[in-house]
Write a protein that holds these residues in place. Structure first.
Motif, mmCIF file in Angstrom:
data_model
loop_
_atom_site.group_PDB
_atom_site.id
_atom_site.type_symbol
_atom_site.label_atom_id
_atom_site.label_comp_id
_atom_site.label_asym_id
_atom_site.label_seq_id
_atom_site.Cartn_x
_atom_site.Cartn_y
_atom_site.Cartn_z
ATOM 1 N N SER A 121 0.848 -1.238 0.050
ATOM 2 C CA SER A 121 -0.002 0.049 0.031
ATOM 3 C C SER A 121 0.896 1.209 0.028
ATOM 4 O O SER A 121 0.628 2.158 -0.670
ATOM 5 C CB SER A 121 -0.966 0.036 1.292
ATOM 6 O OG SER A 121 -1.796 -0.878 1.159
ATOM 7 N N TYR A 122 1.885 1.213 0.641
ATOM 8 C CA TYR A 122 3.035 2.293 0.851
ATOM 9 C C TYR A 122 3.647 2.509 -0.474
ATOM 10 O O TYR A 122 3.900 3.620 -0.885
ATOM 11 C CB TYR A 122 3.957 2.092 2.085
ATOM 12 C CG TYR A 122 3.375 3.087 3.096
ATOM 13 C CD1 TYR A 122 4.198 4.118 3.628
ATOM 14 C CD2 TYR A 122 2.332 2.891 3.810
ATOM 15 C CE1 TYR A 122 3.778 4.907 4.594
ATOM 16 C CE2 TYR A 122 1.953 3.714 4.920
ATOM 17 C CZ TYR A 122 2.727 4.584 5.434
ATOM 18 O OH TYR A 122 2.325 5.394 6.379
ATOM 19 N N LEU A 123 3.970 1.392 -1.295
ATOM 20 C CA LEU A 123 4.470 1.533 -2.319
ATOM 21 C C LEU A 123 3.674 1.984 -3.431
ATOM 22 O O LEU A 123 3.931 3.134 -4.355
ATOM 23 C CB LEU A 123 4.973 0.202 -3.031
ATOM 24 C CG LEU A 123 6.286 -0.507 -2.236
ATOM 25 C CD1 LEU A 123 6.651 -1.879 -2.735
ATOM 26 C CD2 LEU A 123 7.435 0.448 -2.303
ATOM 27 N N SER A 124 2.448 1.645 -3.235
ATOM 28 C CA SER A 124 1.232 2.254 -4.479
ATOM 29 C C SER A 124 1.108 3.552 -3.988
ATOM 30 O O SER A 124 1.181 4.913 -4.954
ATOM 31 C CB SER A 124 0.101 1.564 -4.106
ATOM 32 O OG SER A 124 -0.969 2.207 -5.035
ATOM 33 N N GLY A 125 1.119 3.983 -2.717
ATOM 34 C CA GLY A 125 0.897 5.507 -2.343
ATOM 35 C C GLY A 125 1.943 6.296 -2.757
ATOM 36 O O GLY A 125 1.847 7.572 -3.094
ATOM 37 N N SER A 126 3.486 5.951 -2.841
ATOM 38 C CA SER A 126 4.545 6.531 -3.278
ATOM 39 C C SER A 126 4.698 6.457 -4.981
ATOM 40 O O SER A 126 5.306 6.983 -5.556
ATOM 41 C CB SER A 126 5.558 5.952 -2.895
ATOM 42 O OG SER A 126 5.656 5.663 -1.478
ATOM 43 N N MET A 127 3.527 5.775 -5.480
ATOM 44 C CA MET A 127 3.428 5.857 -7.181
ATOM 45 C C MET A 127 4.628 5.112 -7.641
ATOM 46 O O MET A 127 5.008 5.428 -8.882
ATOM 47 C CB MET A 127 3.364 7.215 -7.640
ATOM 48 C CG MET A 127 1.867 8.081 -7.271
ATOM 49 S SD MET A 127 1.550 9.588 -8.011
ATOM 50 C CE MET A 127 0.709 8.855 -9.452
ATOM 51 N N ASP A 174 -2.983 -1.365 -7.809
ATOM 52 C CA ASP A 174 -2.519 -1.131 -9.161
ATOM 53 C C ASP A 174 -3.274 -0.107 -9.884
ATOM 54 O O ASP A 174 -4.376 -0.109 -10.381
ATOM 55 C CB ASP A 174 -2.600 -2.388 -9.667
ATOM 56 C CG ASP A 174 -2.015 -2.447 -11.161
ATOM 57 O OD1 ASP A 174 -1.461 -1.438 -11.644
ATOM 58 O OD2 ASP A 174 -2.376 -3.508 -11.938
ATOM 59 N N ARG A 175 -2.309 1.036 -10.265
ATOM 60 C CA ARG A 175 -3.070 2.251 -11.051
ATOM 61 C C ARG A 175 -3.213 1.647 -12.644
ATOM 62 O O ARG A 175 -4.139 2.318 -13.111
ATOM 63 C CB ARG A 175 -2.076 3.388 -11.002
ATOM 64 C CG ARG A 175 -2.343 4.061 -9.819
ATOM 65 C CD ARG A 175 -1.189 5.246 -9.654
ATOM 66 N NE ARG A 175 -1.437 5.939 -8.444
ATOM 67 C CZ ARG A 175 -0.680 5.536 -7.328
ATOM 68 N NH1 ARG A 175 -0.439 4.680 -7.083
ATOM 69 N NH2 ARG A 175 -1.110 6.442 -6.226
ATOM 70 N N SER A 176 -2.680 0.716 -13.145
ATOM 71 C CA SER A 176 -2.836 0.406 -14.445
ATOM 72 C C SER A 176 -4.142 -0.287 -14.635
ATOM 73 O O SER A 176 -4.397 -0.490 -15.858
ATOM 74 C CB SER A 176 -1.631 -0.557 -14.990
ATOM 75 O OG SER A 176 -1.760 -1.883 -14.260
ATOM 76 N N TYR A 177 -4.910 -0.763 -13.448
ATOM 77 C CA TYR A 177 -6.302 -1.135 -13.880
ATOM 78 C C TYR A 177 -7.213 -0.205 -14.483
ATOM 79 O O TYR A 177 -7.867 -0.727 -15.192
ATOM 80 C CB TYR A 177 -6.926 -1.459 -12.410
ATOM 81 C CG TYR A 177 -8.035 -2.169 -12.220
ATOM 82 C CD1 TYR A 177 -8.266 -3.441 -12.435
ATOM 83 C CD2 TYR A 177 -9.365 -1.426 -12.393
ATOM 84 C CE1 TYR A 177 -9.520 -4.049 -12.597
ATOM 85 C CE2 TYR A 177 -10.671 -1.875 -12.192
ATOM 86 C CZ TYR A 177 -10.679 -3.278 -12.554
ATOM 87 O OH TYR A 177 -12.073 -3.821 -12.416
#
Length: 421
Positions: free
Chosen positions: A96-102, A396-399
Motif C-alpha cells: 500500500s505504501y509503495l502504491s501511495g508513493s506511485m 494497481d493504477r494500471s487497472y
C-alpha cells in the motif's frame, strides 16, 4: 508529472540496479511524508493523525532497521512478536505504501517478468516484485495464515524460498466451532515454539497476556466507537480507512493501536450529528483514485461508517488465555467459513452504525470477495440496504477506470440522497 510521480519513478528506476539506494530514498520519502502530515493537518482528527503516525513509523522501521523484522500476512496474530520486541513486516501494508508513493508499476512488471500471474492480488504482486529487485530487506523469518486470502498460499512460500528464511504457516480450519478454536490455539502454541527457536528467547507469557489484553481493549473500543458514531459526523478519508486495517491487524496488540482506538471512541462519542450518507464498506478502499478520493475527503456529504476490513476480528476474548483468545479471533472472524457469515456480520454492523447504503469493493485479484459480491448485494438489498458493486483495483493504477468508478459512486450517492428526499 507531479512530484510524487517523479519520486515513484525514481524509486522504481533505482531499484533495478541500486536497490540499497532505492531503499534509502524510499525511507527518506516516508519520513518526509510523516513531517508533512505532522504539520499540515487542518481538518484532520487527532485519531487519524495518531493512526497515520503509528503506521508510517512502522513502515519506516521495516526499511531502516530490518534486524527486528518478521514478515507477516495480514491476518497473522502479531501479539507473540510484539511481546518479544519484534516488528511485524506486512506484505499488504508495504505494498500500500509503495502504491501511495506511485512506485508500484515497476514492481508489478518485475513480478510478471519473473512469472508471477497477473491474476494474483496486486498487493502481493507489488511486494513480490519489490522483493525480487532487492528493494525490500530480508526478514528474520516469516509467519502467515491460511485464513481467507488464497494468495497467502503462493506468496509466502515463494518469499521464504527467495529470502532463504524459515517460514511457519498457521493453519485455520474452515469450521467455526469450539473444536476449531482449540485446534488453532494449539497451532499458535506451535508458532510460539517456532518463534522461540528463531530468536533464542522463550515467549514471556506475562508479556503475551499484556499484548492480548491490549488487543482486547482495542477491539472493544472500536466496537463502542461504531455504536457511538451512529448518526454522527466523523470526518475521514479513504486513506485513513485503509490505515485502520493496519492498526487492527498486524499492529493489533501494540500500545499505539490501543491509544488510537481509545481516542477514536472519544471522538465518536462527542461528534456532532451527521448530515450525509453513512456507508458500510466491504473490503479495501481504492484510495489512489483521485476523483473517488475527492468524493470522500472529509466531507459532510458521505462518510464510511464501518469497513469489514476493520471490524472482522471483533469477538469476545479472554486475555488471560492468550492462545485461545487469538485463536477465537481467527476462527470466528467474519472472513472465515462461508461467504454468508461475512454477509450476516455486515448486516449486523449496518444496523449498528445506521448505514444508509453499502459499497462492495470488488478488488481485482481477491477471488473470495469477487465471488461473494452478487450474493452480498442480493442479501443487502433484500434487507433494505442499497448496494453498489464497485469494480476496482486498490493497489494497481494500471487497472484504469478511475473516472468510471467516480461516476458510478456519484450516481449512487445521488440515488441515496433522492431516497431521503
Amino acid at each position: 508529472m507531479t512530484l510524487i510521480e517523479r519520486f515513484g519513478q525514481r524509486v522504481s528506476d533505482l531499484a533495478a540496479d541500486r536497490p540499497d539506494a532505492a531503499r534509502r530514498l524510499l525511507t527518506t520519502g516516508f519520513r518526509a511524508n510523516g513531517v508533512k502530515n505532522a504539520v499540515a493537518h487542518r481538518g484532520v482528527s487527532l485519531s487519524d493523525r495518531m493512526l497515520f503516525r503509528l503506521v508510517n513509523d512502522t513502515m519506516i522501521g521495516c526499511l531502516a532497521r530490518p534486524e527486528q523484522d518478521v514478515m507477516v500476512s495480514l491476518f497473522t496474530p502479531c501479539e507473540l512478536l510484539l511481546s518479544q520486541g519484534l516488528r511485524p513486516y506486512s506484505c499488504e501494508g508495504m505494498s500500500s505504501y509503495l502504491s501511495g508513493s506511485m512506485a508500484e508499476q515497476g514492481f508489478l512488471h518485475r513480478a510478471e517478468d519473473e512469472g508471477i500471474s497477473p491474476t494474483l492480488c496486486s498487493y502481493h504482486r507489488t511486494f513480490l516484485g519489490a522483493a525480487q529487485t532487492g528493494l525490500l530487506p530480508r526478514p528474520r523469518f516469516i509467519l502467515s495464515t491460511t485464513l481467507y486470502c488464497d494468495g497467502n498460499l503462493r506468496t509466502f512460500p515463494y518469499l521464504a524460498e527467495w529470502y532463504d528464511v524459515p517460514h511457519f504457516v498457521l493453519d485455520v480450519p474452515y469450521d467455526t466451532d469450539e473444536a476449531a478454536v482449540q485446534y488453532v490455539a494449539g497451532e499458535l502454541r506451535r508458532m510460539a515454539e517456532f518463534v522461540t527457536a528463531q530468536t533464542g528467547v522463550p515467549v514471556d507469557e506475562a508479556r503475551l497476556r499484556e499484548a492480548v489484553g491490549r488487543s482486547t481493549r482495542t477491539l472493544r473500543d472500536l466496537d463502542a466507537a461504531m455504536t457511538a458514531r451512529r448518526g454522527r459526523y466523523l470526518p475521514s478519508d479513504l486513506t485513513s480507512e485503509l490505515m485502520r486495517t493496519a492498526a487492527l491487524h498486524f499492529l493489533l496488540g501494540s500500545q499505539g493501536a490501543m491509544d488510537y482506538a481509545a481516542q477514536f471512541r472519544r471522538e465518536a462519542e462527542s461528534a456532532p450529528p451527521a448530515k450525509g450518507q453513512q456507508l458500510l464498506w466491504i473490503h479495501t478502499t481504492p484510495y489512489w483514485v483521485p476523483p473517488l478520493r475527492a468524493l470522500f475527503d472529509r466531507t459532510e456529504r458521505v462518510q464510511i461508517a464501518a469497513c469489514d476490513m476493520s471490524y472482522e476480528g471483533i469477538v469476545e476474548m479472554d486475555p488471560d488465555k492468550p492462545y485461545e483468545a487469538m485463536a477465537r479471533r481467527l476462527v470466528l472472524s467474519s472472513f472465515n467459513g462461508p461467504t454468508q457469515r461475512r454477509i450476516d456480520r455486515a448486516l449486523e454492523v449496518a444496523r449498528q452504525v445506521g448505514a444508509t447504503g453499502a459499497v462492495w469493493s470488488c478488488h481485482w485479484g481477491c477471488k473470495h470477495t469477487l465471488g461473494g459480491a452478487r450474493l452480498g448485494k442480493d442479501a443487502f438489498e433484500a434487507a433494505g440496504l442499497p448496494t453498489l458493486l464497485l469494480d476496482c483495483d486498490c493497489c494497481d493504477r494500471s487497472y484504469g477506470g478511475a473516472g468510471q468508478a467516480a461516476t458510478r459512486m456519484e450516481a449512487f450517492l445521488e440515488m441515496l440522497e433522492g431516497r431521503e428526499r
